[in-house]
Scaffold this active site. Structure first.
Site, mmCIF file in Angstrom:
data_model
loop_
_atom_site.group_PDB
_atom_site.id
_atom_site.type_symbol
_atom_site.label_atom_id
_atom_site.label_comp_id
_atom_site.label_asym_id
_atom_site.label_seq_id
_atom_site.Cartn_x
_atom_site.Cartn_y
_atom_site.Cartn_z
ATOM 1 N N LYS A 112 45.882 8.580 -7.400
ATOM 2 C CA LYS A 112 45.747 8.021 -8.013
ATOM 3 C C LYS A 112 44.351 8.564 -9.199
ATOM 4 C CE LYS A 112 42.933 4.168 -7.990
ATOM 5 N NZ LYS A 112 42.851 4.179 -9.717
ATOM 6 N N CYS A 131 28.127 13.077 -8.032
ATOM 7 C CA CYS A 131 27.318 12.761 -6.431
ATOM 8 C C CYS A 131 26.608 14.202 -5.921
ATOM 9 C CB CYS A 131 29.096 12.338 -5.728
ATOM 10 S SG CYS A 131 29.793 14.332 -6.347
ATOM 11 N N GLU A 160 34.995 12.040 -0.074
ATOM 12 C CA GLU A 160 33.496 12.845 -0.943
ATOM 13 C C GLU A 160 33.070 11.448 -0.803
ATOM 14 O OE1 GLU A 160 31.431 13.877 -3.138
ATOM 15 O OE2 GLU A 160 33.019 14.805 -4.739
ATOM 16 N N GLU A 185 22.015 5.151 -5.366
ATOM 17 C CA GLU A 185 22.440 5.874 -5.298
ATOM 18 C C GLU A 185 22.298 5.594 -7.387
ATOM 19 O OE1 GLU A 185 26.697 7.159 -5.497
ATOM 20 O OE2 GLU A 185 26.281 9.425 -6.165
HETATM 21 P P1 ADP Z 1 32.728 3.578 -9.803
HETATM 22 O O1 ADP Z 1 31.946 2.317 -8.503
HETATM 23 O O2 ADP Z 1 31.798 4.730 -9.427
HETATM 24 O O3 ADP Z 1 33.929 3.180 -10.343
HETATM 25 P P2 ADP Z 1 34.581 3.776 -6.718
HETATM 26 O O4 ADP Z 1 34.453 4.202 -6.007
HETATM 27 O O5 ADP Z 1 34.867 2.297 -7.129
HETATM 28 O O6 ADP Z 1 33.368 4.711 -8.007
HETATM 29 O O7 ADP Z 1 35.940 4.293 -7.953
HETATM 30 C C1 ADP Z 1 36.806 5.847 -7.414
HETATM 31 C C2 ADP Z 1 37.989 5.035 -7.351
HETATM 32 O O8 ADP Z 1 38.037 4.585 -5.872
HETATM 33 C C3 ADP Z 1 38.987 5.316 -8.392
HETATM 34 O O9 ADP Z 1 39.757 5.120 -8.716
HETATM 35 C C4 ADP Z 1 38.955 3.233 -7.863
HETATM 36 O O10 ADP Z 1 39.990 2.832 -9.065
HETATM 37 C C5 ADP Z 1 39.241 3.565 -6.482
HETATM 38 N N1 ADP Z 1 39.040 1.653 -5.825
HETATM 39 C C6 ADP Z 1 38.117 1.193 -6.637
HETATM 40 N N2 ADP Z 1 38.265 0.259 -5.394
HETATM 41 C C7 ADP Z 1 38.981 0.462 -4.138
HETATM 42 C C8 ADP Z 1 39.649 -0.106 -3.361
HETATM 43 N N3 ADP Z 1 39.599 -1.363 -2.838
HETATM 44 N N4 ADP Z 1 40.753 0.322 -2.411
HETATM 45 C C9 ADP Z 1 41.257 1.658 -3.225
HETATM 46 N N5 ADP Z 1 40.570 2.810 -4.201
HETATM 47 C C10 ADP Z 1 39.341 1.943 -5.218
#
Ligand code: ADP
Length: 500
Positions: free
Chosen positions: A195, A304, A270, A401
């Site tokens: 995804k 990161c 990560e 961060e």
């Molecule tokens: P940012 O806040 O920098 O956008 P995220 O950690 O939210 O970074 O996003 C990184 C990835 O994690 C994206 O592919 C996002 O769709 C996914 N993501 C965000 N929330 C969830 C969740 N609750 N469960 C699984 N994947 C998630």
């Protein structure tokens, strides 16, 4: 003062054709719409305009993708010889190279990063990651183990693929993150449901097309686009997913670790960082100044490993901070697709609000904005490269961060390596650090004291497929790249035979 060159050239050629075509989910080798029929927008962060729509997967699509990955894992992929897997991965790398310009364009369009960084950096690195792990496909073996029990025994281990791997990636390096995840999984013999981040699905969909083109069996790699809270959460909790690999924020990493407890799927994470760049007084200052600037401003600080806390010895502090600030003020700001651009927009309005909010917090808390701190949010999400000084350890700009082009300069007045390391280690994170010095003795000693998964000396943000990468403390679990990445996608089976 930063020069602004907002304008992006008009999109033409294969990338324009790809953007204009309908976007679906790749499940079991077929391109299918989301079962709900829903779609979501892709936005060009340099103009805030919608450039494409992609399918919005949710739980039902995740179920279908996991089923396809399971069927491929139990079926054709498990029968494929390691050397055949390796050949397919090499072909994929060649196919990526063959459309470098198109992938670079898609990447800079949806992410906003300078096109030269996509074309000369991220796309070749993506192809190279598949080649590196293709080499490992034929070299994953167990060992024969002598034991001390009485009698005659033959005991050995096998390294078997974990099974169906779900992989959730972020938007900051949409292509290389895809490769870091998929390549070791395929080398190990796993199948994948990937995804991409909702902000950057286009490159992953284009590479998804290449898997079928070069001959991967249906269902070995499935790509589903959609949101984290729905599709991502469904993948993390899915009872038939054997392993989840995630790159993204520490908060979401914790959610994923929790969601994975249902079937205790294997987890690798990560996560975030607040990496120190440490300049010792004997450093080659021209090199250190350029390095410290690149450590934070590369990819608009959306790394990161960004060097977001710049520790500089008092003896050279003024010169280094002035140098980094002058470099920041001279950078050309514009759309990623403009070849003149050195600093593109931030990824999204949300990220723009977050980064500008941190800068405001710093100002309000009494820190000094040495340069930058300006923003342009109406027509693209631009923030000028920013250097902050006169901070205190409790300020949010120091603790959190920021994930933007914002560095905090912090002087130190000691030669005691333990004291320097103590300040550098005063963070919940531990992803990376860089040390700048001509004295290799000091460098090795300090490298041992700083708590981070990667220590760079006289360089920053340097990765190679062969070097393991990952975090100490709240920066994550597990190591990607290098031989260690295979541990994430294999499990050891012990076979003990009593010889008659
Ligand atoms: P940012 O806040 O920098 O956008 P995220 O950690 O939210 O970074 O996003 C990184 C990835 O994690 C994206 O592919 C996002 O769709 C996914 N993501 C965000 N929330 C969830 C969740 N609750 N469960 C699984 N994947 C998630």
């Amino acid at each position: 003062m930063n020069v602004h060159i907002h304008a992006a050239p008009k999109l033409v050629g294969p990338a324009a054709a790809f953007v204009a075509a309908p976007k679906k989910l790749l499940i079991g080798g077929q391109w299918v719409p989301a079962l709900s029929g829903k779609t979501t927008e892709v936005i060009d962060p340099s103009s805030a305009r919608v450039v494409a729509h992609v399918a919005e997967a949710d739980k039902a699509d995740v179920d279908a993708a996991v089923k396809a990955a399971r069927a491929a894992f139990e079926g054709p992929w498990s029968r494929m010889l390691p050397a055949e897997r390796a050949k397919l991965m090499w072909k994929l790398a060649d196919a990526i190279d063959a459309i470098t310009d198109e992938l670079a364009t898609l990447n800079s369009l949806e992410n906003g990063k300078p096109i030269n960084d996509s074309r000369k950096g991220e796309v070749p690195f993506t192809a190279e990651t598949f080649r590196y792990f293709a080499g490992w496909a034929t070299k994953i073996n167990g060992e024969q183990i002598p034991i001390s029990a009485p009698g005659d025994w033959h005991c050995y281990t096998r390294r078997e693929p974990v099974g169906v791997a779900a992989q959730i990636i972020p938007w900051n390096f949409p292509l290389s993150m895809l490769a870091w995840k998929i390549a070791p999984a395929l080398a190990a013999g796993c199948t994948v449901v990937l995804k991409p981040a909702e902000q950057t699905p286009l490159g992953a969909l284009r590479i998804g097309e290449l898997f079928a083109e070069v001959g991967f069996p249906d269902g070995v790699v499935n790509v589903i686009t959609g949101f984290g809270e729905t599709a991502g959460a469904a993948l993390s909790a899915h009872p038939d997913v054997d392993k989840i690999a995630f790159t993204g924020s520490t908060d979401v990493g914790k959610l994923i670790a929790r969601a994975a407890t249902g079937n205790l799927k294997k987890v690798s994470l990560e996560l975030g960082g607040k990496s120190p760049t440490i300049v010792l007084p004997d450093a080659d200052l021209d090199v250190a100044i350029a390095g410290a600037a690149s450590a934070i401003f590369f990819n608009m600080g959306q790394c990161c490993t960004a060097g977001s806390r710049l520790f500089v010895h008092k003896k050279v502090y003024d010169r280094v901070v002035e140098g980094v600030a002058a470099g920041a003020a001279a950078m050309r700001i514009g759309a990623g697709l403009n070849p003149e651009t050195e600093v593109g927009p931030l990824i999204s309005r949300e990220q723009f609000d977050k980064v500008t909010g941190f800068i405001e917090d710093g100002r309000r808390d009494g820190a000094e904005i040495v340069t930058g701190g300006e923003s342009f949010g109406e027509d693209g999400f631009f923030v000028t490269p920013t250097v902050i000084a006169k901070t205190r350890p409790d300020m949010s700009v120091i603790r959190e961060e920021i994930f933007g082009p914002v560095v905090c300069a912090i002087p130190f007045d000691t030669d005691d390596l333990d004291a320097i390391a103590r300040d550098a280690n005063d963070t919940a994170f531990g992803l990376a650090a860089s040390l700048w010095t001509r004295d290799l003795g000091l460098a090795h000693k300090l490298a041992a004291k700083v708590k981070a998964g990667t220590i760079w000396i006289n360089t920053h943000n340097f990765n190679d497929c062969a070097l393991p990468f990952g975090g100490f403390k709240q920066s994550g679990w597990g190591r990607e790249l290098g031989a260690q990445a295979l541990d994430l996608y294999t499990q050891v089976k012990t076979v003990a035979i009593r010889l008659p």
